[in-house]
Write an enzyme that holds these catalytic residues in place. Structure first.
Site, PDB file in Angstrom:
ATOM      1  N   LYS A 571      38.536  46.236  37.893  1.00  0.00           N
ATOM      2  CA  LYS A 571      39.949  46.049  37.535  1.00  0.00           C
ATOM      3  C   LYS A 571      40.461  47.042  36.500  1.00  0.00           C
ATOM      4  CE  LYS A 571      38.978  41.692  36.689  1.00  0.00           C
ATOM      5  NZ  LYS A 571      37.826  41.373  37.547  1.00  0.00           N
ATOM      6  N   LYS A 674      44.347  40.731  35.737  1.00  0.00           N
ATOM      7  CA  LYS A 674      44.715  40.324  37.095  1.00  0.00           C
ATOM      8  C   LYS A 674      46.218  40.123  37.226  1.00  0.00           C
ATOM      9  CE  LYS A 674      40.281  38.095  38.092  1.00  0.00           C
ATOM     10  NZ  LYS A 674      39.569  36.809  38.303  1.00  0.00           N
ATOM     11  N   GLY A 789      32.432  34.642  42.366  1.00  0.00           N
ATOM     12  CA  GLY A 789      31.138  34.701  43.040  1.00  0.00           C
ATOM     13  C   GLY A 789      30.915  36.021  43.739  1.00  0.00           C
TER      14      GLY A 789
END
Length: 807
Positions: A571, A674, A789
């Protein structure tokens, strides 16, 4: 009658010559056999001649040539027979010794001496093969192939030659052996037919004898769709027309000497290319017939080590004779032009010549156009070195739209610059000039586009082989056959790196052993890794970042600038300064490659893709609200009266839901990043400082200390967090750590979701995003699913990789 020609490799050793013997003796008679010199001998003879002309020691080269022939003779013949063979070679050795001595004394190498010396190899090999083949009889080609000097080259006098060959025909009853390459002029002096001339000798004999077929026996199975040394998936062509074979030979295919085709074409004699070392292979048939092959393009060829020369100037427009003067100036200097390209405005002419001729060509043109240059009518003569020519050839291109478009679209999207283009009105050939450093990439791109269009190859370069990286490799391996069979996609992992080592394999690493091999890989950081990717210059390359490294993210611009797509789960680049984010998006757009980062938000959930689709269709994102951290949602869902915050944080760390240092998640920075990415994708050019953030735990817990010490100290916050959770639960509500965007303002903070709120029943580590837009305001778009995950993140990265090829 068949005419068979065997090249240098077919005559290169005793074992090879035995193959020739078996092939010839298996055929019905009569058969004509034309042979080249033993492999490498002609080059050695020319080297000896040049050494002698420079008055240097040539005897070592000559001794080596003699020893090579002696070895072959001793391996092929018994002692009594070898004596006879060597006796018949003595006149050739004697003549060669005398000529070289004379050249060494005078320091002069005449054309006649050069031709005599360079043609001795065929005279030697033809004697050996005549003794080896049962019933064979040797004929001296110089008595039948006649040439005359035109400029500085020997041209065949077909009138004299055909008459001599026709007269000889009754004598050719069994196996008749002719040395290739050599000929003679009207005065009986030795001449040659040019390098590769043994093919030409065979074609001349085939035409003169009206042979049923001409077979060229070499060391490959036939004409290949491309150079197999460059294109691993090149394949043998079963059929070519005369014109196609001529074009491919001219543009670098070394299977057959181009002039060979002319005599066969004139007499409509089929040519078959066969492999001496694999005689069962069907080979390539060259004739004047059309077969049922639907392929528009038959072959791909190239010439490297050339120069592009351009004469340009406004004073050339509308002036007659410029082209004639240019070509005449080069012809006088015996400079061969490989390719010609002229602007329709007539203000420039570009030609391609061999690199060795470039300086002489420039000098000749400067002299020819000196007055025009002086008057500024012509700007000068520009030379660009280290260039290459690529040609696609096929009679199926005639009257077929879209071939050029397909060609240059594929070349362009891989960042290959085309300097000049040439296509004749026959539509048989499209040739173009590129930098030589791009040749391998170009050949792979074009070959895949036209010859293997049923398959598409992606070359992946993976950075990061942690949990996500390894998971991705497993998915690629598991889906390999499915993608190949159902999507016609071949994914190759061409490179792999961690923070310290790297490994490469252009044909694809073995995924099952690559991670282990990486431990002993080449040492170097990500900058070295990226530079090597740029140097490999493979077509359809994709850089895949499965790290969280800022050093890796800092390389994206360079990667995209070199026409390599980027797929990233990292990111950092997307949430850095807006100018950096925008420059990466713009560079990808400019270069026609992909910059994909779906897994930056929501792991494998299609959140970014959905926003892109809405924005691209004209919709406006007005509000956004989401639970964007699977880790933090797992924590708030798992904390209870009996399970305090500190215990759940430790559990999330142990299960791999959180970062190894949970403070990275608990600070809320990950959610901020995000949200920033989603805001930018929604056309809000925000910076990190524009977002209001409340950390998941108070600021006083973010101090310099070990993870172990932090895990002990966070226990002191258990009671306060439980009180916050219980207060919400008592009101039939859940606390959620949410990100929101409204009226252009972004915030990360806790919120309370009652039973009616879409976030209330958000279980486990799930993420959820709600999008309100012009089209979806009263009933917002909702996207929900696992948001944390390695497995789902790797799946999202894999999906982005597939998007690179728009499947």
């Amino acid at each position: 009658m068949k005419v068979l020609k065997f090249g240098g490799t077919s005559m290169g050793s005793s074992m090879a010559m035995l193959n020739v013997k078996r092939i010839v003796e298996s055929l019905s008679k009569p058969v004509v056999v034309v042979v080249s010199a033993v492999s490498g001998v002609t080059d050695s003879l020319i080297s000896a001649a040049n050494l002698a002309a420079s008055q240097k020691n040539y005897t070592e080269v000559l001794t080596s040539i003699k020893a090579n022939h002696k070895t072959i003779i001793d391996e092929l013949f018994a002692a009594d027979s070898s004596i006879n063979v060597e006796k018949d070679l003595e006149p050739v050795w004697f003549e060669l010794d005398n000529i070289l001595k004379g050249i060494s004394l005078t320091g002069e190498l005449s054309l006649r001496s050069y031709d005599t010396i360079s043609g001795c190899g065929e005279r030697l090999s033809s004697v050996i093969i005549t003794y080896l083949i049962d019933g064979a009889k040797l004929f001296d080609s110089r008595q039948y192939i006649s040439t005359s000097l035109v400029g500085k080259t020997h041209q065949v006098d077909y009138t004299v030659t055909n008459k001599a060959i026709q007269a000889l025909k009754p004598e050719l009853t069994q196996v008749s052996v002719f040395p290739g390459y050599i000929a003679a002029n009207a005065e009986g002096e030795n001449t040659t037919l040019g390098r590769g001339g043994s093919d030409y000798s065979a074609a001349i004999l085939a035409a003169g004898l009206d042979a049923e077929i001409l077979e060229i026996w070499t060391d490959v199975d036939g004409f290949m769709s491309a150079d197999p040394r460059v294109i691993s998936r090149a394949y043998c062509l079963d059929h070519l027309s005369y014109a196609e074979a001529m074009e491919l030979s001219h543009f670098g295919a070394k299977v057959i000497y181009p002039p060979t085709i002319i005599p066969a074409l004139q007499k409509q004699i089929p040519i078959k290319i066969k492999n001496t070392f694999n005689p069962q292979a069907p080979g390539t048939l060259i004739d004047g017939k059309k077969n049922g092959d639907s392929k528009k393009i038959k072959g791909l060829s190239s010439i490297r080590d050339v120069a592009l020369i351009t004469v340009q100037g406004m004073g050339m427009i509308g002036i007659s004779g410029i082209s004639m003067r240019l070509f005449s100036a080069l012809a006088i200097n015996n400079i061969n032009i490989i390719l010609i390209s002229q602007a329709s405005s007539e203000n420039s002419i570009s030609i391609v010549v061999s690199a060795a001729d470039a300086q002489n060509a420039r000098t000749a043109l400067l002299l020819e156009f000196d007055k025009e240059i002086e008057r500024k009518q012509i700007n000068g003569v520009a030379v660009e070195n280290k260039m290459a020519v690529v040609a696609i050839v096929g009679e199926g291109m005639k009257h077929t739209a879209g071939v050029s478009g397909q060609l240059f679209q594929n070349v362009g999207k891989n960042g290959i610059n085309v300097y000049a283009i040439a296509q004749g009105a026959s539509e048989l050939n499209i040739s173009f000039v590129i930098e030589e450093k791009d040749l391998k990439k170009t050949l792979n791109v074009v070959h895949e586009a036209f010859f293997l269009s049923q398959y598409q190859v992606l070359n992946l370069y993976l950075a990061g082989v942690g949990t996500v990286g390894k998971n991705l490799l497993e998915k690629i391996e598991r889906q390999k056959e499915h993608l190949l069979k159902n999507k016609r996609l071949l994914i190759r992992v061409a490179g792999m790196a961690n923070s310290r080592q790297m490994i490469f394999n252009e044909r694809g690493l073995d995924i099952s052993t690559a991670v282990e091999l990486l431990k002993d890989g080449e040492t170097g950081g990500v900058d070295v890794y990226v530079q090597k990717i740029v140097e490999f210059n493979l077509a359809n390359s994709v850089f895949v970042d499965c790290t969280a490294s800022d050093k890796v993210a800092n390389e994206y611009l360079k990667i995209l600038k070199n026409n390599v797509s980027v797929v990233t789960a990292n990111k950092i680049a997307g949430s850095s300064e807006y100018a950096t984010y925008a420059s990466l998006k713009n560079m990808a757009r400019e270069k026609g490659v992909k910059y994909l980062f779906e897994t930056n938000v929501g792991a494998g959930l299609p959140i970014i893709n959905t926003i892109n689709s809405m924005v691209n269709s004209g919709d406006r994102i007005l509000e956004l609200e989401g639970v964007l951290s699977g880790t933090l949602n797992y924590i708030v869902n798992t904390v209870s009266e009996t399970k305090p915050l500190s215990e759940v944080v430790l559990e999330a760390k142990q299960k791999g839901f959180s970062e190894p240092d949970p403070r990275i998640d608990l600070r809320g920075t990950d959610v901020l990043r995000k949200l920033l990415i989603l805001a930018r994708e929604s056309n809000y050019p925000l910076e990190q400082q524009d977002i209001e953030i409340t950390p998941f735990i108070p600021e006083e817990y973010f101090v310099e200390e070990s993870v172990e010490d932090f895990m002990k100290r966070i226990k002191t916050y258990d009671a306060e967090f439980e009180a916050k959770r219980k207060a919400a639960a008592d009101n039939n509500s859940m606390i959620r750590y949410t990100a929101s965007l409204k009226d252009g303002k972004a915030k990360v903070d806790f919120s309370i979701a009652d039973e009616t709120h879409p976030f209330y029943r958000l279980e486990g580590s799930n993420n959820k995003v709600m999008l309100r837009s012009d089209y979806y305001f009263d009933h917002p778009m909702e996207i929900k699913g696992y948001g944390a995950g390695a497995d789902v993140t790797a799946a999202g990265v894999f999906a982005d990789i597939i998007k690179v090829v728009n499947l």
